[in-house]
Motif scaffolding. Structure first.
Motif, PDB file in Angstrom:
ATOM      1  N   SER A  74       0.834  -1.212   0.000  1.00  0.00           N
ATOM      2  CA  SER A  74       0.000   0.000   0.000  1.00  0.00           C
ATOM      3  C   SER A  74       0.864   1.255   0.000  1.00  0.00           C
ATOM      4  O   SER A  74       0.537   2.246  -0.654  1.00  0.00           O
ATOM      5  N   ALA A  75       1.995   1.211   0.715  1.00  0.00           N
ATOM      6  CA  ALA A  75       2.892   2.376   0.744  1.00  0.00           C
ATOM      7  C   ALA A  75       3.588   2.560  -0.593  1.00  0.00           C
ATOM      8  O   ALA A  75       3.795   3.690  -1.044  1.00  0.00           O
ATOM      9  N   TYR A 128      10.852   3.373  -3.967  1.00  0.00           N
ATOM     10  CA  TYR A 128      10.232   3.468  -2.643  1.00  0.00           C
ATOM     11  C   TYR A 128      11.259   3.197  -1.542  1.00  0.00           C
ATOM     12  O   TYR A 128      11.346   3.931  -0.551  1.00  0.00           O
ATOM     13  N   ALA A 129      12.051   2.138  -1.713  1.00  0.00           N
ATOM     14  CA  ALA A 129      13.034   1.774  -0.693  1.00  0.00           C
ATOM     15  C   ALA A 129      14.056   2.890  -0.483  1.00  0.00           C
ATOM     16  O   ALA A 129      14.419   3.206   0.649  1.00  0.00           O
ATOM     17  N   GLU A 130      14.510   3.488  -1.577  1.00  0.00           N
ATOM     18  CA  GLU A 130      15.493   4.568  -1.454  1.00  0.00           C
ATOM     19  C   GLU A 130      14.877   5.791  -0.788  1.00  0.00           C
ATOM     20  O   GLU A 130      15.509   6.437   0.051  1.00  0.00           O
ATOM     21  N   ALA A 131      13.635   6.118  -1.164  1.00  0.00           N
ATOM     22  CA  ALA A 131      12.990   7.305  -0.605  1.00  0.00           C
ATOM     23  C   ALA A 131      12.687   7.150   0.880  1.00  0.00           C
ATOM     24  O   ALA A 131      12.793   8.113   1.658  1.00  0.00           O
ATOM     25  N   GLU A 132      12.322   5.938   1.282  1.00  0.00           N
ATOM     26  CA  GLU A 132      11.923   5.697   2.669  1.00  0.00           C
ATOM     27  C   GLU A 132      13.050   5.158   3.545  1.00  0.00           C
ATOM     28  O   GLU A 132      12.876   4.994   4.748  1.00  0.00           O
ATOM     29  N   GLY A 133      14.195   4.872   2.928  1.00  0.00           N
ATOM     30  CA  GLY A 133      15.294   4.301   3.694  1.00  0.00           C
ATOM     31  C   GLY A 133      15.018   2.873   4.119  1.00  0.00           C
ATOM     32  O   GLY A 133      15.552   2.404   5.141  1.00  0.00           O
TER      33      GLY A 133
END
Length: 250
Positions: A74-75, A128-133
């Motif tokens: 969902s994120a 997404y992974a890069e933006a959210e860490g």
């Protein structure tokens, strides 16, 4: 591997036995892992017209990874720029019906996660992974993280190598990347005078292993740190050798 590929792999390992280091069940191919690559994926489509993420989907993700992706789904979808894509994910899900569990669905012939992001195309999971860490290794399908690394069961150990002109005869990646894509050929990139300096920038090339450190750390576990240190030392030695014309044995 085919019989021919296995033969080529055996010959390669014999030629390079002194520079292949055993670490547990793994055979660390030092020269190949030091080969320069630049995975400038954001610029790939603009430069080459297509990326390796297009025209299909990755191998089915591992069973343990299915709930991990679903938990973050969902994120990930909330960041999609096209509301029609979000609706499609919500209505039809992300898994391909009738296929092995973990098979990602395709849309318009591409992996569902191949999306437009900020005017460029790439992996929605990676962005997404890069933006959210977030932990990229846990989220992104393993088959999408391998390149330029290759893991080959030789019968006497798992060869931890990378695609190079010397390994391409038995590598899963073959010769295509070496012959057609700048990410795998620093020398070819240096000759590409028509490219903007920021696309596959020459100073952005790094040893193959550096692009796959999460995978290396996961596979080698407690042995990862000494292997990283060894590869970093060899990389510095190679830079010194190339810079002043001396030879450092691997």
């Amino acid at each position: 591997m085919t019989q021919k590929e296995a033969y080529q792999c055996e010959k390669y390992m014999k030629r390079n036995r002194e520079s292949i280091v055993r670490v547990g069940d793994f055979l660390i191919d030092v020269p190949a892992l030091l080969s320069p690559f630049h995975l400038d994926c954001w610029n790939c489509r603009a430069v080459h017209g297509a990326t390796c993420c297009e025209d299909g989907q990755p191998y089915a993700v591992d069973h343990w990874q299915i709930p991990v992706i679903e938990e973050e789904l969902s994120a990930i979808s909330a960041r999609l720029e096209d509301p029609r894509e979000r609706d499609n994910w919500s209505d039809r899900g992300i898994w391909e019906p009738g296929q092995p569990p973990g098979t990602i669905r395709t849309r318009h012939g591409d992996c569902l996660f191949f999306q437009e992001i900020g005017g460029r195309y790439g992996c929605a999971i990676h962005a997404y992974a890069e933006a959210e860490g977030s932990d990229l290794f846990r989220l992104k399908p393993i088959s999408c993280q391998l390149y330029p690394i290759d893991l080959i069961d030789t019968g006497s150990g798992i060869l931890f190598t990378a695609v190079t002109p010397e390994t391409s005869s038995f590598s899963r990646w073959g010769t295509d990347y070496l012959e057609h894509f700048y990410c795998a050929s620093l020398e070819r990139r240096k000759l590409a005078r028509h490219l903007d300096d920021t696309a596959f920038a020459v100073d952005g090339y790094r040893p193959a292993y550096e692009w796959n450190l999460p995978l290396l750390r996961y596979l080698l576990k407690e042995q990862a740190n000494p292997v990283e240190s060894m590869l970093a030392e060899q990389s510095r030695a190679r830079t010194l050798r190339d810079g002043i014309g001396t030879t450092v044995a691997l």
